[in-house]
Motif scaffolding. Structure first.
Motif, PDB file in Angstrom:
ATOM      1  N   ALA A 185      -1.355  -9.928  -7.360  1.00 44.89           N
ATOM      2  CA  ALA A 185      -0.040  -9.377  -7.716  1.00 44.89           C
ATOM      3  C   ALA A 185       0.294  -8.151  -6.866  1.00 44.89           C
ATOM      4  N   LEU A 186      -0.690  -7.289  -6.642  1.00 46.94           N
ATOM      5  CA  LEU A 186      -0.451  -6.100  -5.829  1.00 46.94           C
ATOM      6  C   LEU A 186      -0.178  -6.486  -4.375  1.00 46.94           C
ATOM      7  N   LEU A 187      -0.947  -7.427  -3.854  1.00 49.06           N
ATOM      8  CA  LEU A 187      -0.749  -7.877  -2.480  1.00 49.06           C
ATOM      9  C   LEU A 187       0.634  -8.512  -2.310  1.00 49.06           C
ATOM     10  N   GLN A 188       1.054  -9.293  -3.281  1.00 50.68           N
ATOM     11  CA  GLN A 188       2.384  -9.910  -3.208  1.00 50.68           C
ATOM     12  C   GLN A 188       3.495  -8.861  -3.252  1.00 50.68           C
ATOM     13  N   GLU A 189       3.253  -7.799  -4.008  1.00 52.81           N
ATOM     14  CA  GLU A 189       4.249  -6.731  -4.110  1.00 52.81           C
ATOM     15  C   GLU A 189       4.409  -5.985  -2.787  1.00 52.81           C
ATOM     16  N   ILE A 190       3.296  -5.715  -2.103  1.00 48.75           N
ATOM     17  CA  ILE A 190       3.333  -4.886  -0.891  1.00 48.75           C
ATOM     18  C   ILE A 190       3.487  -5.722   0.378  1.00 48.75           C
ATOM     19  N   LYS A 191       2.849  -6.891   0.412  1.00 48.57           N
ATOM     20  CA  LYS A 191       2.820  -7.743   1.605  1.00 48.57           C
ATOM     21  C   LYS A 191       2.417  -6.917   2.843  1.00 48.57           C
ATOM     22  N   PRO A 192       1.198  -6.394   2.842  1.00 51.86           N
ATOM     23  CA  PRO A 192       0.776  -5.490   3.914  1.00 51.86           C
ATOM     24  C   PRO A 192       0.578  -6.193   5.255  1.00 51.86           C
ATOM     25  N   HIS A 193       0.826  -5.423   6.329  1.00 43.90           N
ATOM     26  CA  HIS A 193       0.503  -5.918   7.667  1.00 43.90           C
ATOM     27  C   HIS A 193      -0.969  -5.653   7.985  1.00 43.90           C
ATOM     28  N   GLN A 194      -1.513  -4.613   7.383  1.00 43.21           N
ATOM     29  CA  GLN A 194      -2.929  -4.312   7.566  1.00 43.21           C
ATOM     30  C   GLN A 194      -3.515  -3.797   6.256  1.00 43.21           C
ATOM     31  N   ILE A 195      -4.767  -4.204   6.032  1.00 45.44           N
ATOM     32  CA  ILE A 195      -5.508  -3.789   4.842  1.00 45.44           C
ATOM     33  C   ILE A 195      -6.758  -3.070   5.309  1.00 45.44           C
ATOM     34  N   PHE A 196      -7.101  -1.984   4.628  1.00 41.85           N
ATOM     35  CA  PHE A 196      -8.365  -1.294   4.854  1.00 41.85           C
ATOM     36  C   PHE A 196      -9.190  -1.438   3.575  1.00 41.85           C
ATOM     37  N   ALA A 197     -10.432  -1.888   3.719  1.00 41.72           N
ATOM     38  CA  ALA A 197     -11.286  -2.111   2.543  1.00 41.72           C
ATOM     39  C   ALA A 197     -12.708  -1.677   2.856  1.00 41.72           C
ATOM     40  N   ALA A 198     -13.431  -1.268   1.813  1.00 38.76           N
ATOM     41  CA  ALA A 198     -14.818  -0.813   1.981  1.00 38.76           C
ATOM     42  C   ALA A 198     -15.704  -1.985   2.373  1.00 38.76           C
ATOM     43  N   LYS A 209       4.222  -0.182  10.072  1.00 39.85           N
ATOM     44  CA  LYS A 209       3.534  -1.199   9.273  1.00 39.85           C
ATOM     45  C   LYS A 209       3.411  -0.780   7.813  1.00 39.85           C
ATOM     46  N   ARG A 210       3.251  -1.797   6.982  1.00 38.51           N
ATOM     47  CA  ARG A 210       2.849  -1.558   5.601  1.00 38.51           C
ATOM     48  C   ARG A 210       1.324  -1.619   5.571  1.00 38.51           C
ATOM     49  N   SER A 211       0.709  -0.494   5.286  1.00 39.69           N
ATOM     50  CA  SER A 211      -0.749  -0.382   5.295  1.00 39.69           C
ATOM     51  C   SER A 211      -1.247  -0.171   3.874  1.00 39.69           C
ATOM     52  N   LEU A 212      -2.197  -0.987   3.464  1.00 43.57           N
ATOM     53  CA  LEU A 212      -2.751  -0.896   2.117  1.00 43.57           C
ATOM     54  C   LEU A 212      -4.232  -0.532   2.207  1.00 43.57           C
ATOM     55  N   ILE A 213      -4.574   0.623   1.657  1.00 49.76           N
ATOM     56  CA  ILE A 213      -5.960   1.076   1.626  1.00 49.76           C
ATOM     57  C   ILE A 213      -6.537   0.763   0.250  1.00 49.76           C
ATOM     58  N   PHE A 214      -7.534  -0.118   0.204  1.00 49.17           N
ATOM     59  CA  PHE A 214      -8.243  -0.379  -1.041  1.00 49.17           C
ATOM     60  C   PHE A 214      -9.421   0.589  -1.144  1.00 49.17           C
ATOM     61  N   SER A 215      -9.508   1.285  -2.256  1.00 49.96           N
ATOM     62  CA  SER A 215     -10.579   2.247  -2.498  1.00 49.96           C
ATOM     63  C   SER A 215     -11.359   1.804  -3.728  1.00 49.96           C
ATOM     64  N   PRO A 216     -12.595   1.312  -3.579  1.00 49.19           N
ATOM     65  CA  PRO A 216     -13.346   0.820  -4.748  1.00 49.19           C
ATOM     66  C   PRO A 216     -13.485   1.878  -5.839  1.00 49.19           C
ATOM     67  N   HIS A 217     -13.900   3.078  -5.454  1.00 46.92           N
ATOM     68  CA  HIS A 217     -13.945   4.216  -6.370  1.00 46.92           C
ATOM     69  C   HIS A 217     -12.777   5.146  -6.041  1.00 46.92           C
TER      70      HIS A 217
END
Length: 639
Positions: free
Chosen positions: A503-516, A357-365
């Motif tokens: 724009a970042l989401l369109q670039e990666i097109k993740p299957h799963q996102i991790f967010a705080a 999968k393409r996994s995108l981890i969003f890190s606020p800090h």
């Protein structure tokens, strides 16, 4: 019959409580109560005497009152106000003063007579305070007392600045602030050391004389103290419990602030319930924890003796209930946070397909990724997924000033060693030094200082992500514009923040996102960043098909974890993985030993994370499941 049912449901509550879906609706309701009082007094040719509060809680009420003034011609010419408190010492021109707060959030936007505004004076000589306080009380009494008093509540249970130990008949006076109160105020002052140790506050006895008292609280951050204030025994240790003695008080809460009250947290103790799967899971886990028994050892007698007889009758036998909940918990545990390839995924938290999968981890800090889910981060990389991390903010407000000078000194020396001209660097260094020598608490840093602080956090984040196994091209620094105010109070979110995320989401097109998913503080960076992600996904969902198959997983920060009944994916960590996570956290050297904003938890971030993950594993073990070294927990957000 409905009234009897309501009384039974609220029998643990010792004063009236009204709960609204959110703070915006609640604030509008309170503002309307105030407006009606003002109009009623106007008709009678009398002044409306209001006791006002400061802090984040009443801001929404003041915004609505301003709207009523501008759009519905509500006049404040007959209004006389008395504020609850003020820091001491405090200049009225200081940005942290309650004079500045009230002017900014209310008085400058309405037609109130400035002579009718009364706020404790933080500039008095110490020997003049007692006389001032007596005069403050006399002014209120001469007007016939307060018609309505607005209150918030501090995490110590204080109302105004009446800290633990305050007497129920206390009047306006100078008090010493509790350490937790000062910690909570530290962000406003640029550090706890800058927060005054004293304040002038209206007393509990003065508040009690008001003909109507409304205490407001929003967010789960206040849920614990609200439960004590509403359901606890009257005690000087929690001054707000004195309000239980008043016949004129009402608590106005949003659902999060009310969430620990018995009727919401454990409703089976006060009423018959509609037993859906979610509530059954919560109740059975609660029962096991209450009795300190594994789930599979709970008996029918345990159910009957602890308010769960209805569940036993309707869904029993209880052993079948126990097995069902045990299996649900077991199914949350997975060593494959990206899904296990070529396996039946019907009982697993993540899908097996696609295998990679393409996994995108969003890190606020810049450190939330490794602190909150470092073990899972490393596991995803190790298992071959295309992992990306996006640092949503620069984190530049959370770097010590002396670190800036140290890094610039390094840069000067390094450039000299290469034979380069360092005159410009040395000039900027001198300017930085001069600024920092005279810098006032919470004063905005110069652009150069903010940039260096951002570079420090960026270099640390790169080091941490690299340690987790990430390639540089998969490390993204967003520096969302809302954060870049240079102040602890941030700008409002705009389309710039959302479009950058899109724009970042369109670039990666993740299957799963991790967010705080930390929502305890409604004004915190985490929830702002989460809402930006949600809005970006909402807009993309209308045009991009991949969003339909994108799963969003929430993680929590270094302070609190999801409750056991909430967890939908628990990733166990081995001792070696715990050590690897710790080393990734260590890369954030500016946050080690003592961060700029530690909150009320003085443990280092790596210690907080380790103990939180171990505690999650321990809870699973106590419920009768396998005993792991540590666990990271996630909840899926259905958007």
């Amino acid at each position: 019959m409905a009234r009897l049912n309501l009384l039974e449901e609220t029998r643990f509550e010792k004063l009236p409580v009204t709960v609204y879906p959110n703070q915006h609706i609640a604030s509008a309701k309170v503002a309307r109560i105030i407006a009606n009082l003002i109009l009623e007094k106007q008709k009678a040719g009398l002044p409306a005497v209001l006791g006002l509060a400061t802090g984040a809680t009443p801001v929404g009420v003041y915004k609505e009152l301003i709207r009523l003034h501008k759009e519905e011609a509500l006049s404040f010419k007959n209004v006389i106000t008395f504020n609850l408190d003020e820091y001491y010492p405090m200049k009225p021109t200081s940005v942290q003063s309650y004079v500045a707060f009230m002017n900014e959030n209310l008085f400058n936007h309405i037609d109130i007579d400035k002579n009718n505004i009364h706020i404790p004076d933080g500039t008095l000589a110490l020997e003049d305070i007692a006389a001032f306080c007596m005069a403050y009380e006399t002014k209120i009494s001469d007007l016939g007392g307060l018609d309505l008093q607005l209150l918030g509540i501090g995490r110590t249970g204080h109302i105004g600045f009446n800290e633990p130990g305050s007497a129920p008949n206390s009047g306006t006076r100078l008090v010493t602030l509790d350490d937790l109160t000062r910690s909570d105020a530290s962000r406003d002052f640029g550090g706890k050391g800058n927060v005054p140790v004293k304040a002038i506050t209206m007393g509990i006895g003065t508040i009690f004389k008001a003909r109507q008292i409304i205490l407001m609280a929003w967010s789960q951050k206040k849920a614990s103290i609200i439960k004590k204030a509403v359901e606890g025994e009257i005690s000087a240790e929690v001054p707000s419990t004195y309000l239980q003695l008043s016949d004129h008080v009402e608590f106005v809460l949003d659902e999060d602030a009310a969430s620990f009250l018995t009727r919401f947290d454990t409703p089976w103790l006060v009423k018959d319930c509609v037993w859906d799967d979610k509530l059954i899971k919560k109740a059975v886990i609660w029962l096991a924890n209450e009795l300190k028994k594994p789930i599979l050892k709970l008996t029918e007698e345990d159910y009957n003796n602890n308010g769960m007889a209805q569940l036993a009758v309707e869904r029993g036998p209880v052993y079948n209930i126990n097995i069902a909940i045990f299996n649900k918990l077991q199914a949350t545990i997975t060593g494959w946070p990206g899904g296990k390839p070529n396996e039946d995924d019907s009982q697993r938290p993540e899908r097996a397909v696609p295998a990679k999968k393409r996994s995108l981890i969003f890190s606020p800090h810049p450190d939330d990724d490794v602190i909150s889910m470092g073990g899972t981060f490393i596991r995803l990389v190790d298992q071959g997924h295309e992992v990306h991390v996006a640092y949503q903010t620069s984190g530049n407000t959370a770097v010590w000033d002396d670190d800036v000078l140290r890094y610039v000194e390094f840069s000067i020396d390094f450039n000299k060693s290469l034979g380069k001209d360092t005159s410009d660097l040395e000039r900027v260094y001198k300017q930085m030094t001069q600024f920092l020598e005279t810098k006032q608490p919470n004063e905005i840093d110069t652009l150069e200082i903010r940039n260096v602080k951002g570079y420090i956090r960026k270099s640390e984040a790169i080091a941490g992500a690299r340690y987790a196994g990430l390639k540089d091209e998969r490390i993204h620094f967003m520096a969302l514009p809302f954060y870049e105010s240079g102040k602890t109070t941030k700008n409002s979110v705009s389309d710039l923040d959302i479009n950058q995320t899109i724009a970042l989401l369109q670039e990666i097109k993740p299957h799963q996102i991790f967010a705080a998913g930390d929502f305890a503080d409604p004004h915190g960076t985490h929830i702002v960043c989460f809402k930006i992600i949600l809005e970006a996904l909402k807009r993309l969902k209308e045009t991009e098909s991949w969003v339909q198959d994108c799963w969003l997983w929430m993680y929590r920060g270094a302070w609190h974890e999801f409750e056991s009944h909430e967890i939908e994916m628990a990733v166990p960590l081995s001792p070696n993985e715990v050590e690897r996570k710790r080393q990734a956290i260590f890369k954030h050297q500016s946050q080690k030993d003592k961060p700029v904003f530690p909150g009320d938890d003085n443990r280092e971030f790596w210690v907080r994370a380790a103990e939180r993950n171990r505690e999650t594993a321990k809870k699973y073990d106590q419920l009768g499941l396998a005993d792991y070294e540590a666990m990271e927990a996630f909840v899926r957000y259905k958007f």
